[in-house]
Scaffold this active site. Structure first.
Site, PDB file in Angstrom:
ATOM      1  N   GLU A  65       0.847  -1.182   0.000  1.00 17.43           N
ATOM      2  CA  GLU A  65       0.000   0.000   0.000  1.00 17.43           C
ATOM      3  C   GLU A  65       0.885   1.235   0.000  1.00 17.43           C
ATOM      4  OE1 GLU A  65      -2.625  -0.261   3.317  1.00 17.43           O
ATOM      5  OE2 GLU A  65      -3.372  -2.215   2.761  1.00 17.43           O
ATOM      6  N   SER A  83     -14.473   4.409   1.640  1.00 18.63           N
ATOM      7  CA  SER A  83     -15.229   5.173   0.642  1.00 18.63           C
ATOM      8  C   SER A  83     -16.712   5.230   0.976  1.00 18.63           C
ATOM      9  CB  SER A  83     -15.025   4.562  -0.749  1.00 18.63           C
ATOM     10  OG  SER A  83     -13.690   4.683  -1.165  1.00 18.63           O
ATOM     11  N   ASN A 135      -5.464   7.087  -0.809  1.00 21.66           N
ATOM     12  CA  ASN A 135      -5.421   5.658  -1.116  1.00 21.66           C
ATOM     13  C   ASN A 135      -6.714   4.894  -0.877  1.00 21.66           C
ATOM     14  OD1 ASN A 135      -2.576   5.647  -1.777  1.00 21.66           O
ATOM     15  ND2 ASN A 135      -2.196   5.941   0.388  1.00 21.66           N
ATOM     16  N   TYR A 136      -7.587   5.386  -0.002  1.00 20.48           N
ATOM     17  CA  TYR A 136      -8.758   4.598   0.375  1.00 20.48           C
ATOM     18  C   TYR A 136     -10.104   5.258   0.069  1.00 20.48           C
ATOM     19  CZ  TYR A 136      -5.462   1.509   2.616  1.00 20.48           C
ATOM     20  OH  TYR A 136      -4.431   0.643   2.840  1.00 20.48           O
ATOM     21  N   ILE A 137     -10.159   6.576   0.134  1.00 17.61           N
ATOM     22  CA  ILE A 137     -11.406   7.273  -0.196  1.00 17.61           C
ATOM     23  C   ILE A 137     -11.429   7.533  -1.694  1.00 17.61           C
ATOM     24  CG2 ILE A 137     -12.719   9.393   0.112  1.00 17.61           C
ATOM     25  CD1 ILE A 137     -11.581   9.576   2.937  1.00 17.61           C
TER      26      ILE A 137
END
Length: 874
Positions: free
Chosen positions: A105, A626, A831-833
């Site tokens: 990641e 998200s 990276n995640y939303i």
């Protein structure tokens, strides 16, 4: 779940792995917050000794230890997990190898150093919506997340009616005693288990080893204007295995050769300057240049690894000699003095820093001109930015977290180690004179331009396209679309793992418990680490000492997570999950043994892929982040100034970061930065007071009209502080004038005109002297004379209003910065939303994208910015 429900009898656990013993004991924990529903806590407080609850069946004391590579009690050979259905067999009976980098990641804002020392108190880290609330934010977020989950399942239900039914679960018909017998495959002997290669390198169809890709990128820069490619409007276009038909590029840029130290600059050993071979001198310089990086050079492991490699280089190059040519045997690191080397390089740094701006600009322009041919490639006829076209220079390896190889020497990469990937019809870039490339390939399935293997961990480094390229954009797009697709399956997955928490087979029960923890608490999947990797932990690799149980249903997680950042959290779980963890820790398990001894990350991901193609544990983090952000934004009504709207966005982002456990250590400069910000705010309040005094200077009757309090100085501003601030303002103005003078002269020189004389600078500095006189007069008389052209009460009052607004904005920003000191907002946001959610917020509340994404990120997420409007939903 009802606590009265008994556990389904489980298959008896026969085997145990002999993991390494812990290095440090961990005290028990007192409850720091309560959770009504399963969710995420944000409490990072240390475990308190007096609150420890010892489990009678625990079989040993809980403790914090570094993870050690799993070893077999029989022999040292490694074996693969069988592909048959024998996953019910305890993994302690199976021998398998380390699986490296299974969950890569990009954590740009996550710190690389371990959060050492005691953890802060809860009062120091609490982040809440209301300062006077007694309810911990972790508890609020837990309940909020639960509501979001329930709502999401109801929304997705209609869309699932037309989808294919889930695969039928394996038969769970119980035997008379209620225990399902283990399958024959679960009773395989170790000899029957297929061996797995020790290397974590994947194997291609032709049998050759394919290196693990490590994509890197640098900040994007402006490229030439050309026709825009709106690939996101037809994403299926890039679904094939062939990534390009034509590819042209100019190769890589090598670091400059080593420049020997001046003859008067030597490494000293036991006080004696020594002569070294150039190769050994270069390695000594690596250490000498970074003496100011104390967290590295004072690290005993860093020192040991460096000195070991340094002695090897000395041995190969003939050792060290004194000024008379006598051999000097360098045996002890403590006798090595690198200060002369550091002082030389530090002087060079200061000299470079002191260069005139024009010279710096010239040198940069020269460097850019040399590197321009390497900055871009032509990919299927389109000009694309290349990310990391520079070959890494030799240096000392630092590593992430507590890496066991930190301090090792990263060797200089030669052209003979580099493989070039290019189109068949394209001209192959020439290697440096006297050298040749290792190989030239035409791999149309690869998105890399060049690759080589570094000597520390044996990892392959790749030259890839930049973050704003079509290829990288498509990768991000697919990642978030995959998370969106999980919406259709999440309800079924949760229903299945809730059911399987009582499964008769230990392997199935462990699998369900792991998915529960990954989904509810955003734990990373985790994977086995080798002896040459930083010892970090994830869900599947949790050790006995990483989990403390506190009846009736509290669980304390305490381990070193990604990048060796300590993960500490106390949460409430379903009663059945608590019972399962209690069983997984049951004697004869002890410190060093794994909680999920019948589960691997690959096995877990294989199970998840049955629900949805490409589903892995990592997708849950993207989905939960998200979807949570989407729900928060949907209900948000951001108002006020842009600063207040940005804070509202950051508050939502912070909740997501907390739910995903995106923690960071408080930076060493945070306190200083907050103090500077506080001083700037205080300075603005002082200027506001001065403006009000100017109003009185024009109209003394205002004091009666507006009241004396309106014109009073704030209590925290005294005469001593005023004098210090005035001196700061005077010096600040002096530096501004000098910089402006230098810049004007540079422009004149560039245009071929005559530069201004020093007398002009002296003339300009007269305003500084006037400022000093004015401040001195104000301090004596206590009055402030009105300034500016045609001053009026109305103008000054308008200025006061603007200044007040500025103060309020700065206070909002300061509070936002303080709230974010231990939360890595960037990790979540980038990276995640889903970036399209940030675009939705920007368009819905009319806040410029520049407030959320830097220039490079706006280029990286161009597909998101241009593809959605304010009504788009995740």
């Amino acid at each position: 779940m009802s606590s009265s429900e008994d556990d389904t009898p489980l298959v008896k656990m026969n085997g145990r792995s002999s993991g390494g013993q812990s290095n440090a004991k961990m005290n028990g924990a007192t409850a720091t917050n309560g959770h009504v529903d399963p969710g995420v806590s944000i409490r990072f407080g240390p475990v308190q000794k007096d609150g420890d609850v010892q489990m009678k069946d625990a079989g040993g004391a809980n403790g914090v230890s570094k993870r050690k590579g799993r070893t077999s009690v029989i022999n040292s050979k490694s074996y693969a997990e069988p592909e048959s259905s024998g996953e019910d067999e305890p993994l302690s009976k199976r021998r398998r190898t380390s699986v490296k980098h299974e969950d890569p990641e990009s954590d740009e804002d996550v710190p690389l150093a371990l959060n050492g020392g005691k953890l802060p108190k809860a009062s120091e880290t609490a982040i809440g919506d209301e300062s006077d609330s007694d309810v911990p934010i972790g508890k609020k977020l837990t309940a909020e997340k639960k509501k979001i989950q329930v709502k999401a399942e109801k929304e997705v239900e209609p869309s699932r009616k037309g989808s294919k039914p889930a695969k039928p679960a394996a038969s769970t018909k119980k035997q008379e005693n209620g225990v399902k017998k283990e399958s024959a495959s679960a009773k395989q002997t170790l000899k029957q288990v297929k061996a797995e290669p020790k290397s974590a390198t994947p194997v291609k169809k032709n049998g050759k080893a394919a290196p693990v890709k490590k994509e890197e990128s640098e900040e994007a820069e402006d490229g030439d204007e050309e026709e825009e490619s709106r690939w996101w409007e037809d994403p299926t276009k890039s679904d094939g295995t062939i990534k390009w038909k034509s590819l042209e590029h100019n190769g890589v840029v090598f670091p400059p050769p080593y420049e020997p130290l001046p003859k008067n600059v030597k490494l000293k050993y036991d006080g004696i300057p020594v002569d070294l071979h150039l190769d050994a001198e270069e390695v000594a310089s690596f250490f000498g240049t970074m003496l100011n990086s104390t967290q590295n050079v004072e690290n005993p492991i860093f020192q040991k690894n460096f000195f070991g490699d340094f002695k090897d280089i000395l041995k190969k190059t003939g050792g060290a000699k004194d000024q008379k040519g006598n051999k000097v045997d360098i045996k002890e690191f403590s006798k090595c003095d690198f200060k002369p080397i550091f002082e030389y390089f530090d002087a060079m740094r200061q000299e470079k820093k002191a260069l005139p701006p024009a010279e710096k600009k010239r040198l940069k322009a020269e460097k850019d001109e040399e590197e321009t041919p390497y900055m871009y490639c032509v990919w299927d006829g389109r000009k694309q930015k290349v990310g990391n076209f520079r070959v890494e220079p030799p240096s000392l390896f630092r590593g992430r977290g507590e890496h066991p190889k930190t301090g090792r020497v990263k060797a200089r990469v030669q052209p003979e180690q580099i493989t070039i990937n290019i189109g068949k019809e394209a001209q192959v870039p020439p290697p440096p004179e006297g050298h040749k490339w290792k190989e030239v390939k035409h791999d149309q399935e690869g998105t890399w331009l060049a690759m080589w293997q570094e000597n520390i961990n044996g990892n392959y480094k790749y030259v890839m396209l930049a973050a704003n390229s079509d290829v990288k954009g498509q990768s991000d797009y697919k990642k978030f679309e995959k998370a969106r697709e999980l919406k259709k399956h999440i309800a079924r997955i949760r229903k299945d793992y809730q059911k399987n928490l009582r499964h008769g087979l230990m392997a199935e029960r462990q699998k369900a418990t792991a998915v529960y923890l990954i989904d509810q608490f955003a734990l990373r999947a985790g994977n086995e680490k080798g002896e040459d990797e930083a010892e970090t932990v994830g869900c599947c690799s949790l050790k006995y000492e990483n989990v403390t149980l506190k009846p009736p249903n509290k669980v304390v997680f305490d381990f070193l997570g990604k990048d060796s950042i300590r993960f500490y959290d106390e949460v409430e779980v379903d009663l059945q999950v608590f019972k399962n963890l209690k069983i997984f820790k049951k004697s004869p398990k002890k410190e060093g043994d794994e909680i999920f001894d019948r589960l691997t990350t690959s096995g877990l991901n294989k199970h998840l892929s049955q629900y949805m193609q490409g589903l892995t544990a990592k997708v849950f983090r993207t989905y939960n982040a998200s979807h949570t952000m989407s729900t928060l934004l949907r209900d948000m009504t951001a108002t006020g100034t842009n600063a207040e709207k940005v804070k509202a966005y950051n508050d939502a982002n912070r909740k997501v970061a907390i739910l995903c456990n995106h923690k960071r250590t408080v930076g060493a400069t945070h306190a200083n930065a907050m103090e500077k910000m506080s001083e700037r705010i205080k300075g603005q309040r002082y200027q506001k007071w001065r403006l009000k005094q100017m109003m009185l200077d024009l109209d003394a009757t205002l004091k009666k009209k507006k009241g004396a309090k309106f014109f009073e100085l704030d209590e925290d501003i005294d005469n001593e502080w005023i004098k210090e601030h005035q001196a700061f303002l005077v010096e600040e103005q002096r530096q501004k004038i000098k910089k402006k003078f230098e810049k004007d002269n540079e422009k004149l020189a560039a245009d071929g005109e005559k530069e201004m004389k020093a007398s002009e600078l002296e003339s300009r500095l007269e305003t500084v002297k006037d400022m000093e006189k004015k401040f001195n007069k104000e301090n004596k008389t206590g009055k402030v004379e009105a300034e500016g052209r045609g001053p009026s009460v109305e103008k000054l009052e308008g200025a006061v209003t603007k200044l007040q607004q500025r103060v309020e904005n700065m206070e909002v920003q300061a509070q936002d910065k303080e709230d974010n000191k231990e939360v890595a907002l960037g990790t979540s946001k980038i990276n995640y939303i889903d970036p399209r959610l940030t675009v939705v917020f920007s368009k819905k509340f009319s806040v410029p994208m520049e407030k959320f994404f830097s220039k490079s990120l706006r280029e990286k997420f161009e597909w998101a910015i241009k593809s959605v409007d304010e009504n788009w939903e995740f």
